[in-house]
Design an enzyme around this catalytic site. Structure first.
Site, mmCIF file in Angstrom:
data_model
loop_
_atom_site.group_PDB
_atom_site.id
_atom_site.type_symbol
_atom_site.label_atom_id
_atom_site.label_comp_id
_atom_site.label_asym_id
_atom_site.label_seq_id
_atom_site.Cartn_x
_atom_site.Cartn_y
_atom_site.Cartn_z
ATOM 1 N N ARG A 159 0.798 -1.228 0.000
ATOM 2 C CA ARG A 159 0.000 0.000 0.000
ATOM 3 C C ARG A 159 0.830 1.277 0.000
ATOM 4 O O ARG A 159 0.444 2.291 0.587
ATOM 5 C CB ARG A 159 -0.967 0.015 1.195
ATOM 6 C CG ARG A 159 -1.995 -1.089 1.190
ATOM 7 C CD ARG A 159 -2.921 -1.022 -0.028
ATOM 8 N NE ARG A 159 -3.862 -2.139 -0.021
ATOM 9 C CZ ARG A 159 -3.617 -3.333 -0.571
ATOM 10 N NH1 ARG A 159 -2.464 -3.551 -1.201
ATOM 11 N NH2 ARG A 159 -4.505 -4.298 -0.514
ATOM 12 N N SER A 236 -11.231 0.792 2.880
ATOM 13 C CA SER A 236 -10.559 0.348 4.108
ATOM 14 C C SER A 236 -9.851 1.533 4.747
ATOM 15 O O SER A 236 -8.964 2.130 4.145
ATOM 16 C CB SER A 236 -9.555 -0.760 3.793
ATOM 17 O OG SER A 236 -10.217 -1.888 3.260
ATOM 18 N N GLU A 341 -5.211 4.538 5.993
ATOM 19 C CA GLU A 341 -4.865 4.363 4.585
ATOM 20 C C GLU A 341 -5.148 5.614 3.762
ATOM 21 O O GLU A 341 -4.358 5.980 2.907
ATOM 22 C CB GLU A 341 -5.609 3.160 4.010
ATOM 23 C CG GLU A 341 -5.221 2.851 2.576
ATOM 24 C CD GLU A 341 -5.737 1.502 2.100
ATOM 25 O OE1 GLU A 341 -6.023 1.367 0.906
ATOM 26 O OE2 GLU A 341 -5.839 0.585 2.941
#
Length: 349
Positions: A159, A236, A341
């Protein structure tokens, strides 16, 4: 061509999937690559704070808004394996699948724009952008040059990439390496394999893979639907934590003390350590699906504990309060710190 829109009180609220965020001082839409580069270059020369906005699916914007110019990347379209940065991501994935091109099907249903995908190395259902990306065209805001960077130059990890956390590089287009035999990449995610009725590692028709991924995502409230408040989210909210190798034994021992030694803890190999499931930790720290935040205006999704959602009438402050409660609760119970995130604009946890 670029156009300037008058900023209103809900300007950024209307351009994020969370439907949160205050006004910008100025709002510009760049509809061509040349116009995008010229606009950003002029603003940089003037010393104006700039917020680059794609699909708004990975942003948490403060209630106070942004004290500068928001440049919305409105470039669209694609030519084979190369797609413009502002192109809606899932529309492009759908087109590649319809053409029998394989490689992006497991990334179906992800909201946002194509140019954002390499920045955080978007991934889902066993696939990551880093595995299929060939190169990007980028405007370097420091040098003023337009450059082509190969995937190997982007420092991809879980990520993240060298582009994340900095706005010095403006992605203009993205090029992928896709197969043309009508089959998906090998199915690596066990849940997806079960949904397809195949063994892990099997290749299936791209259309079947896309349909299965979309069905799984819808079941978790992860496909945008204006009528479903579970999709009023940034996807998320927390990344799955990676525990350094030296700390793994201690962390797992603490988790075992809390949940019981006979409970299997989901864990996956990761560079430099072990990756744990953020959703699993959140649930076992006492935050179930639908857990409410201030006034019930925000909550964890009723379908998936990893999504923080706007139930209507929320403020960004409400969302951040809930995020802090979850983060602090997981840390207090398990000694593991979760990290957000999405990008936090003019606000923080």
């Amino acid at each position: 061509m670029s156009t300037v829109e008058t900023s209103t009180q809900d300007a950024l609220r209307g351009y994020t999937t969370l439907r949160l965020g205050g006004p910008a001082r100025r709002f510009v839409v760049a509809e061509t690559t040349a116009g995008l580069v010229d606009t950003v270059r002029e603003l940089d020369a003037a010393g104006e704070p700039v917020l680059l906005l794609g699909g708004g699916s990975n942003l948490v914007v403060a209630d106070e808004g942004f004290p500068g110019t928001v440049v919305r990347i409105g470039t669209t379209g694609w030519d084979g394996d190369t797609v413009a940065a502002g192109q809606d991501w899932d529309a492009y994935v759908a087109a590649t699948v319809a053409e029998g091109r394989g490689g992006l099907e497991c990334l179906s249903g992800i909201p946002g724009s194509a140019g954002a995908t390499p920045i955080q190395n978007v991934g889902a259902y066993g696939c990551e952008i880093s595995e299929v990306l060939h190169s990007i065209e980028l405007y370097d805001r420091r040098s003023g040059e337009i450059r082509t960077l190969a995937a190997s130059e982007l420092g991809f990890a879980y990520r993240t990439s060298v582009l994340k956390g900095t706005d010095t590089g403006l992605v203009l287009s993205v090029r992928f390496t896709l197969s043309d035999d009508g089959l998906s990449a090998p199915i690596r995610y066990a849940e997806l394999a079960r949904a397809l009725g195949v063994e892990v590692g099997t290749r299936v028709p791209v259309t079947e893979a896309r349909d299965a991924v979309l069905a799984l995502r819808r079941g978790k409230g992860m496909v945008l639907d204006p009528a479903d408040h579970d999709t009023w989210s940034a996807g998320s909210f927390f990344t799955n934590p990676i525990v350094p190798e030296a700390d793994v034994a201690g962390v797992l021992a603490r988790i075992a003390e809390v949940v019981g030694a006979d409970v299997a803890v989901p864990q996956y190999p990761a560079q430099g350590g072990v990756k744990l499931s953020a959703a699993w930790l959140i649930e076992r720290a006492g935050f179930g699906k639908g857990h409410p935040g201030p006034g019930g205006r925000v909550s964890l999704s009723t379908k998936h504990t990893l999504a923080l959602t706007n139930r209507g009438g929320a403020a960004t402050a409400d969302l951040l309060t809930l995020a802090r409660e979850v983060r602090d609760g997981v840390r207090a119970r398990f000694g593991v710190t979760l990290h957000p995130e999405p990008l936090l604009i003019n606000c923080s946890l």
